[in-house]
Design an enzyme around this catalytic site. Sequence first.
Site, PDB file in Angstrom:
ATOM      1  N   ASN A 127      40.683  43.610  38.874  1.00 44.90           N
ATOM      2  CA  ASN A 127      41.140  42.223  38.704  1.00 44.90           C
ATOM      3  C   ASN A 127      42.664  42.139  38.649  1.00 44.90           C
ATOM      4  O   ASN A 127      43.265  41.245  39.254  1.00 44.90           O
ATOM      5  CB  ASN A 127      40.561  41.623  37.421  1.00 44.90           C
ATOM      6  N   GLU A 135      36.453  47.248  36.662  1.00 43.55           N
ATOM      7  CA  GLU A 135      36.512  45.788  36.870  1.00 43.55           C
ATOM      8  C   GLU A 135      37.858  45.213  36.431  1.00 43.55           C
ATOM      9  O   GLU A 135      38.471  44.412  37.140  1.00 43.55           O
ATOM     10  CB  GLU A 135      35.393  45.083  36.080  1.00 43.55           C
ATOM     11  N   ARG A 139      35.120  41.041  46.422  1.00 45.80           N
ATOM     12  CA  ARG A 139      34.660  40.784  45.068  1.00 45.80           C
ATOM     13  C   ARG A 139      33.486  39.811  45.042  1.00 45.80           C
ATOM     14  O   ARG A 139      33.343  38.971  45.927  1.00 45.80           O
ATOM     15  CB  ARG A 139      35.804  40.237  44.206  1.00 45.80           C
TER      16      ARG A 139
END
Lengths: 116, 152
Positions: free
Chosen positions: B54, B50, B110
């Site tokens: 990002n 994650e 996402r």
Amino acid sequence: MFESAYPEIVMDNGRMTVKLRGEIDHHTARPMREEIDRAVRRIRPVSVTLDLAEVTFMDSSGLGLILGRLDLAEQMGIPLSLRHVGERVARILRMGGLCKAHRIQIESEGKEASGQ
Amino acid sequence: MKEALLNEYRLTLPARSENESVARAAVCTMAALLDPTVGELADIRCAVSEAVTNAIVHGYRQQKNGTVYITVKLYTGSVLQVEVADRGCGIADVEEAMQPLFTTDAGGERSGMGFCVMQAFMDSVKVTSAPGKGTSVLMRKRLRGEDERRKA
């Protein structure tokens, strides 16, 4: 590694089963999404089942993939369900409120069926 | 008792999406030295995925050839610390960015759940960011693998 990103799509009497394989992350989710959407739009199945038995890893991009396919299926009036949801994937789905909202039907949520 | 540093690793990766799997595999290899359970290792794998995603998708969304900087520290007491940093666009409002379902990646892959997954799978997640300078995500987790096994 890259070829495994493409899901296997099986048709049976108008019902579509999409077998997702390998690791679902932001990198692999795009080809999976494109392949599934293309097939669903072209074939217009009576139902879609996403089979997660061979998924070895999934992060929130996998949640995005599933939620997005759910949106598409709902728009087209096609019921969508999940099969072979492992414990780890179920945890991420719950974070997204998927099960709580009862927007999706999960078949055979069992440890024995998961590849996690 | 103060934790003592056992091992420290630094990893730099080009901010390209195929490196998301490389990053999480590498960090798991390092974390494995703390003898985690399978579940703990899966938590770490997901949280790192994650944070790195990002950095690539959000931190460097307006620039090419960015670099993701990962620092992994292993401490006594089975404590793992992972920092994932970028020198990208930064986040103006960190609190807003950490809200469930918040995403600036409309129509993308996402789900807006990245920070929630990190928080659920790690003991602590600290985000430091400055617009135009970059973002750092500092995650810590105490691994209980050994205790769990001793109990069994």
